[in-house]
Each structure stands twice: as structure tokens, then as C-alpha cells.
Design a protein around this motif. Structure first.
Motif, PDB file in Angstrom:
ATOM      1  N   ALA A   1      44.256  35.120  51.940  1.00  0.00           N
ATOM      2  CA  ALA A   1      43.274  34.068  51.721  1.00  0.00           C
ATOM      3  C   ALA A   1      42.854  33.551  53.089  1.00  0.00           C
ATOM      4  O   ALA A   1      43.705  33.148  53.893  1.00  0.00           O
ATOM      5  CB  ALA A   1      43.874  32.945  50.888  1.00  0.00           C
ATOM      6  N   LEU A   2      41.565  33.573  53.362  1.00  0.00           N
ATOM      7  CA  LEU A   2      41.021  33.136  54.644  1.00  0.00           C
ATOM      8  C   LEU A   2      40.272  31.842  54.388  1.00  0.00           C
ATOM      9  O   LEU A   2      39.229  31.832  53.722  1.00  0.00           O
ATOM     10  CB  LEU A   2      40.110  34.216  55.215  1.00  0.00           C
TER      11      LEU A   2
ATOM     12  N   LEU B   1      35.348  37.041  59.304  1.00  0.00           N
ATOM     13  CA  LEU B   1      34.777  38.326  58.910  1.00  0.00           C
ATOM     14  C   LEU B   1      35.561  39.507  59.463  1.00  0.00           C
ATOM     15  O   LEU B   1      35.755  40.512  58.763  1.00  0.00           O
ATOM     16  CB  LEU B   1      33.319  38.400  59.384  1.00  0.00           C
ATOM     17  N   ARG B   2      36.027  39.400  60.704  1.00  0.00           N
ATOM     18  CA  ARG B   2      36.711  40.550  61.289  1.00  0.00           C
ATOM     19  C   ARG B   2      38.097  40.768  60.693  1.00  0.00           C
ATOM     20  O   ARG B   2      38.708  41.811  60.911  1.00  0.00           O
ATOM     21  CB  ARG B   2      36.787  40.419  62.808  1.00  0.00           C
ATOM     22  N   ARG B   3      38.580  39.789  59.920  1.00  0.00           N
ATOM     23  CA  ARG B   3      39.864  39.956  59.242  1.00  0.00           C
ATOM     24  C   ARG B   3      39.703  40.532  57.843  1.00  0.00           C
ATOM     25  O   ARG B   3      40.689  40.770  57.152  1.00  0.00           O
ATOM     26  CB  ARG B   3      40.599  38.617  59.188  1.00  0.00           C
ATOM     27  N   CYS B   4      38.468  40.740  57.420  1.00  0.00           N
ATOM     28  CA  CYS B   4      38.206  41.328  56.110  1.00  0.00           C
ATOM     29  C   CYS B   4      38.060  42.834  56.278  1.00  0.00           C
ATOM     30  O   CYS B   4      37.013  43.326  56.721  1.00  0.00           O
ATOM     31  CB  CYS B   4      36.948  40.730  55.497  1.00  0.00           C
ATOM     32  N   THR B   5      39.100  43.561  55.924  1.00  0.00           N
ATOM     33  CA  THR B   5      39.130  45.009  56.132  1.00  0.00           C
ATOM     34  C   THR B   5      39.080  45.787  54.823  1.00  0.00           C
ATOM     35  O   THR B   5      39.177  47.011  54.826  1.00  0.00           O
ATOM     36  CB  THR B   5      40.390  45.403  56.909  1.00  0.00           C
TER      37      THR B   5
ATOM     38  N   TRP C   1      41.977  41.989  44.609  1.00  0.00           N
ATOM     39  CA  TRP C   1      41.217  41.743  45.832  1.00  0.00           C
ATOM     40  C   TRP C   1      42.124  41.768  47.057  1.00  0.00           C
ATOM     41  O   TRP C   1      43.235  41.236  47.033  1.00  0.00           O
ATOM     42  CB  TRP C   1      40.492  40.405  45.751  1.00  0.00           C
ATOM     43  N   ARG C   2      41.620  42.374  48.125  1.00  0.00           N
ATOM     44  CA  ARG C   2      42.371  42.419  49.383  1.00  0.00           C
ATOM     45  C   ARG C   2      42.254  41.108  50.150  1.00  0.00           C
ATOM     46  O   ARG C   2      43.202  40.670  50.810  1.00  0.00           O
ATOM     47  CB  ARG C   2      41.855  43.581  50.246  1.00  0.00           C
ATOM     48  N   HIS C   3      41.083  40.473  50.041  1.00  0.00           N
ATOM     49  CA  HIS C   3      40.849  39.213  50.756  1.00  0.00           C
ATOM     50  C   HIS C   3      40.050  38.255  49.869  1.00  0.00           C
ATOM     51  O   HIS C   3      39.240  38.691  49.048  1.00  0.00           O
ATOM     52  CB  HIS C   3      40.064  39.452  52.051  1.00  0.00           C
ATOM     53  N   ALA C   4      40.277  36.958  50.066  1.00  0.00           N
ATOM     54  CA  ALA C   4      39.478  35.923  49.418  1.00  0.00           C
ATOM     55  C   ALA C   4      39.045  34.925  50.482  1.00  0.00           C
ATOM     56  O   ALA C   4      39.872  34.468  51.285  1.00  0.00           O
ATOM     57  CB  ALA C   4      40.283  35.214  48.330  1.00  0.00           C
ATOM     58  N   LEU C   5      37.755  34.603  50.499  1.00  0.00           N
ATOM     59  CA  LEU C   5      37.206  33.650  51.460  1.00  0.00           C
ATOM     60  C   LEU C   5      36.990  32.288  50.803  1.00  0.00           C
ATOM     61  O   LEU C   5      36.430  32.201  49.706  1.00  0.00           O
ATOM     62  CB  LEU C   5      35.867  34.154  51.998  1.00  0.00           C
ATOM     63  N   LEU C   6      37.424  31.233  51.505  1.00  0.00           N
ATOM     64  CA  LEU C   6      37.105  29.851  51.150  1.00  0.00           C
ATOM     65  C   LEU C   6      36.593  29.189  52.430  1.00  0.00           C
ATOM     66  O   LEU C   6      37.354  28.535  53.152  1.00  0.00           O
ATOM     67  CB  LEU C   6      38.331  29.120  50.620  1.00  0.00           C
ATOM     68  N   ALA C   7      35.321  29.393  52.723  1.00  0.00           N
ATOM     69  CA  ALA C   7      34.728  28.858  53.953  1.00  0.00           C
ATOM     70  C   ALA C   7      33.906  27.609  53.652  1.00  0.00           C
ATOM     71  O   ALA C   7      33.739  27.220  52.486  1.00  0.00           O
ATOM     72  CB  ALA C   7      33.855  29.927  54.610  1.00  0.00           C
TER      73      ALA C   7
END
Length: 208
Positions: A139-140, A43-47, A106-112
Motif C-alpha cells: 500500500a503506497l 509511481l516508480r514503486r509500482c512494478t 493486486w500487487r499495489h494499492a495507491l492512496l494519494a
């Protein structure tokens, strides 16, 4: 997030059944809970604007929204999308391989939560993520512990009070195998980290 869950499954033991009959217990309660310490690393890397792929009940999408970060959850489960919206976050009910809002921006994409396994082909999935991201976007990804390698198979959901579901393709990707599957996705691994027994990686989309 694996699909097929309902609110009534909270607190029950739910598993992935493999083709050989073995079962893997799933952390359902964590998926329904507020974001935790391992999530914080992502989360803290999603700016900036973030798309949460396979958002499930929306804990990460909602956490970003609460922080003022534009976020969109994507899931094929109508129940998951409704729950995400109920937390005050935006979500669409759609297959992530179909056309999505904001493609290429998109600046970020999450695959958790093991979502690198969606579709049973991590390489194809990362290629799709690369299409969604803007140049320089990240991509996180949550991956499996070292030594897992790349495993593919068909699985189904089962567990206490939960009739077995339909079989579907899934994959497991160990942290050490990530570089082997990025292929022509345009994504380059930049960092790896472990928190509370969970493993994560960050990949950057390089400019063409």
C-alpha cells in the motif's frame, strides 16, 4: 481524491470547509495536471498490477498505464471515471468498500492526495486495502506532515463559484500516527519519505 469536482473548477480556489467554519485550500490544479516529482516516488514503486483508490481525474492511473503497468482507477464520481478513461486508462465507478475487480490479487494499492481520509476512519480504510492486496503486496499512501496526529471530522467542499456541497466524514493522518491505525489490516509500515513538502509511506501486506 475528494469527489464532487468538475472540469470547470480547474484554476479556481476550492476549499474544504470544516465544522468550525475554517477552510483548507485544496491543490486542485495539481490533481488535474500530469504526474509530478512527488508522484514519482509512488509511481516508480509500482512494478505490477496497481489499483488507484480515489483516482480522481486519473493522473496516476494514466501515468502507470503509459508505463505499461496494469492499473485500475476507482472513484465514486462518474465525471472522474470518465476523465480517467479519457486519458486512456481503465477505471470503474464504484465505492472502494464495495466489491472490486481483482480482490486479493493486486500487487499495489495507491492512496494519494489525502485519500487516507476517505470515510473518516483510516484504520477501516487500511483494513479494506489489506483485503485488496495479494500477500507481499504494498500500500503506497500519502499522509500528512509530522505533528498532524489523527484528526477526524465532517467537511464539505466550497470555494470560488462552487456552492457548498453535502457534509461527509473525512480524516487527516500524520506520518507519525500511521503505526497506530494499521490494527488488524495485515499491513506493516516499511518506509517513510518526504518530497516537496508531501509525506509518503509504504506498507507491506504480510502473509497470514
Amino acid at each position: 481524491m475528494l469527489t464532487g469536482f468538475e472540469p470547470g473548477l480547474l484554476g479556481r480556489r476550492v476549499c474544504l470547509e470544516l465544522g468550525d467554519g475554517s477552510r483548507i485550500s485544496l491543490p486542485v490544479d495539481r490533481w488535474w495536471a500530469p504526474s509530478d516529482g512527488g508522484d514519482e516516488l509512488l509511481l516508480r514503486r509500482c512494478t505490477g498490477p496497481t489499483v488507484d483508490l480515489g483516482c480522481g481525474p486519473g493522473r496516476l492511473t494514466a501515468a502507470l498505464t503509459d508505463r505499461g503497468i496494469p492499473a485500475l482507477g476507482v472513484d465514486i464520481s462518474p465525471v472522474a471515471v470518465a476523465l480517467t478513461r479519457g486519458r486512456g486508462a481503465a477505471a470503474v465507478c464504484r465505492n472502494l468498500f464495495d466489491r472490486l475487480p481483482g480482490e486479493g490479487r493486486w500487487r499495489h494499492a495507491l492512496l494519494a492526495d489525502g485519500n487516507i481520509g476517505i470515510g473518516g476512519d483510516p484504520g477501516a480504510l487500511l483494513h479494506r486495502v489489506g483485503e485488496l492486496l495479494a500477500p507481499g503486496g504494498t500500500a503506497l499512501v500519502e499522509v500528512e506532515r509530522p505533528g498532524t496526529g489523527l484528526r477526524r471530522g465532517h467537511v464539505r467542499l466550497t470555494g470560488d463559484g462552487h456552492p457548498p456541497g453535502e457534509w461527509f466524514a473525512w480524516a487527516w493522518l500524520g506520518v507519525e500516527s500511521l503505526r497506530e491505525v494499521v490494527g488488524a489490516s495485515g499491513l506493516v509500515p516499511r518506509w517513510f519519505a518526504e518530497r516537496g513538502g508531501r509525506w509518503f509511506a509504504g506498507l507491506v501486506k504480510v502473509a497470514a
